[in-house]
Write a protein that holds these residues in place. Structure first.
Motif, short mmCIF file in Angstrom:
data_model
loop_
_atom_site.label_atom_id
_atom_site.label_comp_id
_atom_site.label_asym_id
_atom_site.label_seq_id
_atom_site.Cartn_x
_atom_site.Cartn_y
_atom_site.Cartn_z
N VAL A 15 99.77 10.20 58.38
CA VAL A 15 99.32 10.01 57.00
C VAL A 15 98.34 8.85 57.02
O VAL A 15 98.71 7.73 57.37
CB VAL A 15 100.51 9.71 56.05
CG1 VAL A 15 100.01 9.53 54.63
CG2 VAL A 15 101.54 10.82 56.13
N SER A 16 97.09 9.13 56.67
CA SER A 16 96.04 8.14 56.84
C SER A 16 95.32 7.87 55.54
O SER A 16 95.26 8.73 54.65
CB SER A 16 95.05 8.64 57.91
OG SER A 16 94.09 7.66 58.22
N GLY A 17 94.74 6.68 55.44
CA GLY A 17 93.99 6.33 54.24
C GLY A 17 93.83 4.83 54.14
O GLY A 17 94.27 4.08 55.01
N SER A 21 96.95 3.16 49.31
CA SER A 21 96.70 4.54 48.87
C SER A 21 97.97 5.37 48.79
O SER A 21 97.91 6.55 48.45
CB SER A 21 95.68 5.21 49.80
OG SER A 21 96.15 5.24 51.13
N LYS A 23 100.40 5.69 51.40
CA LYS A 23 100.73 6.34 52.68
C LYS A 23 102.23 6.31 52.98
O LYS A 23 102.83 7.33 53.34
CB LYS A 23 99.96 5.67 53.83
CG LYS A 23 98.45 5.74 53.69
CD LYS A 23 97.74 5.15 54.89
CE LYS A 23 98.01 3.67 55.09
NZ LYS A 23 97.47 2.84 53.99
N THR A 24 102.84 5.14 52.84
CA THR A 24 104.26 5.02 53.17
C THR A 24 105.12 5.79 52.18
O THR A 24 106.15 6.36 52.55
CB THR A 24 104.68 3.53 53.19
OG1 THR A 24 103.85 2.84 54.13
CG2 THR A 24 106.13 3.38 53.62
N THR A 26 104.26 8.59 50.70
CA THR A 26 104.17 9.99 51.13
C THR A 26 105.02 10.23 52.37
O THR A 26 105.73 11.24 52.47
CB THR A 26 102.70 10.36 51.42
OG1 THR A 26 101.96 10.28 50.21
CG2 THR A 26 102.57 11.77 51.99
N GLU A 92 103.61 1.88 60.78
CA GLU A 92 102.15 1.80 60.69
C GLU A 92 101.58 1.55 62.07
O GLU A 92 101.99 0.61 62.77
CB GLU A 92 101.72 0.68 59.74
CG GLU A 92 100.21 0.61 59.54
CD GLU A 92 99.80 -0.47 58.55
OE1 GLU A 92 98.66 -0.96 58.67
OE2 GLU A 92 100.62 -0.82 57.68
N THR A 114 101.83 6.21 59.76
CA THR A 114 100.71 5.96 58.87
C THR A 114 99.61 5.27 59.66
O THR A 114 99.85 4.66 60.71
CB THR A 114 101.11 5.10 57.65
OG1 THR A 114 101.50 3.79 58.12
CG2 THR A 114 102.24 5.74 56.89
N HIS A 116 95.16 3.70 59.27
CA HIS A 116 94.04 3.37 58.41
C HIS A 116 92.77 4.06 58.93
O HIS A 116 92.18 3.62 59.91
CB HIS A 116 93.81 1.85 58.35
CG HIS A 116 94.81 1.13 57.51
ND1 HIS A 116 96.01 0.67 58.01
CD2 HIS A 116 94.79 0.81 56.19
CE1 HIS A 116 96.67 0.07 57.03
NE2 HIS A 116 95.97 0.15 55.92
N GLN A 148 94.73 10.20 52.30
CA GLN A 148 94.97 9.80 50.92
C GLN A 148 93.91 8.80 50.46
O GLN A 148 93.26 8.16 51.28
CB GLN A 148 96.36 9.18 50.77
CG GLN A 148 97.46 10.15 51.10
CD GLN A 148 98.82 9.72 50.59
OE1 GLN A 148 99.78 10.45 50.77
NE2 GLN A 148 98.93 8.58 49.93
N VAL A 161 96.24 12.88 47.57
CA VAL A 161 95.97 13.44 48.89
C VAL A 161 94.64 14.18 48.76
O VAL A 161 94.51 15.10 47.95
CB VAL A 161 97.08 14.43 49.32
CG1 VAL A 161 96.69 15.12 50.62
CG2 VAL A 161 98.40 13.70 49.49
#
Length: 276
Positions: A15-17, A21, A23-24, A26, A92, A114, A116, A148, A161
């Protein structure tokens, strides 16, 4: 429903962004979809991951103290391989622990984390560059990248998303990684469009064989059934954390392989939703 099918069957997802945003949030929401009979291992700097599986091992780094007593994130990810969990969740990924994470994927472990990066291209650039240094030909051990974004709409902060991309394979001829976008968010209508119907590599080539479908296209019938289940849960306001997890725990306790037909699963969910 797509993420449910993928996580139930051991796909590795990032899950990136950008920062803040969601991420955690989600990631934590998706952990419900992992089989509740499986063992989950989480490694973090800050304890934010909450897994609903009864067999969940949480380890936290210790960055201070005498040098010999410090525990870094890559130490925890490396130790995860000895614990033989079904899923490794890295809170992360920022540094060399990302290399160990891909080694875990190569040895057959499912991984979620997650990261970045705003796009698949930049995600691959960061993983293959310093300090992570994952060889580009190993990137296809990752199955799915979910992106995200945080933004303002009418002065109100919202999180969305914006895309879900599948990692297909490394192409020696192109010296790059082939990807396919299966979900896209339209900011004008605030709608997500599924572009992977009858066109999803992960569902057809990865998930369908695990589910032992004679015709791999049957995986889309399974997907539609689960989408109806999720919609029914939302319509009935079955959204509370403990309530949702009780439903999924009961489902996985059945040993889902005993529910071979889609009709059997649909009938089970109808009864379970009525009871909830």
């Amino acid at each position: 429903a797509y993420l449910w099918l993928c996580m139930e069957n051991g796909m590795s997802i990032i899950v990136s962004g950008e920062t803040a945003s969601g991420k955690t949030t989600t990631l934590n929401g998706c952990l419900t979809f992992i089989n509740h009979e499986h063992k989950v291992y989480s490694a973090e700097d800050t304890p934010e991951v909450i897994a609903p599986q009864p067999v969940w091992q949480r380890l936290i780094t210790r960055p201070v103290g005498p040098e010999g007593s410090r525990v870094e994130l890559f130490d925890l990810v490396r130790a995860a391989l000895r614990s033989r969990p079904n899923y490794i969740v890295v809170g992360e990924t920022r540094g060399v622990e990302g290399n160990y994470m891909f080694q875990a994927m190569q040895t057959g472990h499912s991984v979620m984390s997650t990261f970045h990066a705003p796009s698949t291209r930049q995600l691959i650039q960061r993983f293959t560059g310093e300090p992570i240094n994952v060889p580009i030909r190993f990137i296809d051990n990752l199955n799915i990248a979910l992106f995200q974004q945080i933004m303002y709409e009418g002065g109100v902060l919202i999180r969305r998303v914006i895309s879900v991309d599948e990692i297909l394979r490394y192409s020696k001829e192109m010296d790059g990684v082939l990807t396919r976008s299966v979900f896209r968010w339209d900011p004008f209508t605030d709608t997500h469009y599924f572009r992977g119907m009858n066109n999803s590599y992960i569902l057809e080539e990865k998930v369908a064989p695990i589910l032992k479908f004679d015709d791999k296209r049957d995986v889309y019938k399974e997907l539609e059934m689960r989408a109806r289940v999720v919609k029914e849960m939302a319509d009935r306001n079955i959204v509370e954390y403990d309530r949702v997890n009780r439903l999924f725990r009961a489902y996985y306790k059945l040993k889902i392989n005993t529910l071979r037909s889609i009709d059997e699963k649909r009938h089970w969910w109808e009864r379970a939703l009525q009871a909830a």
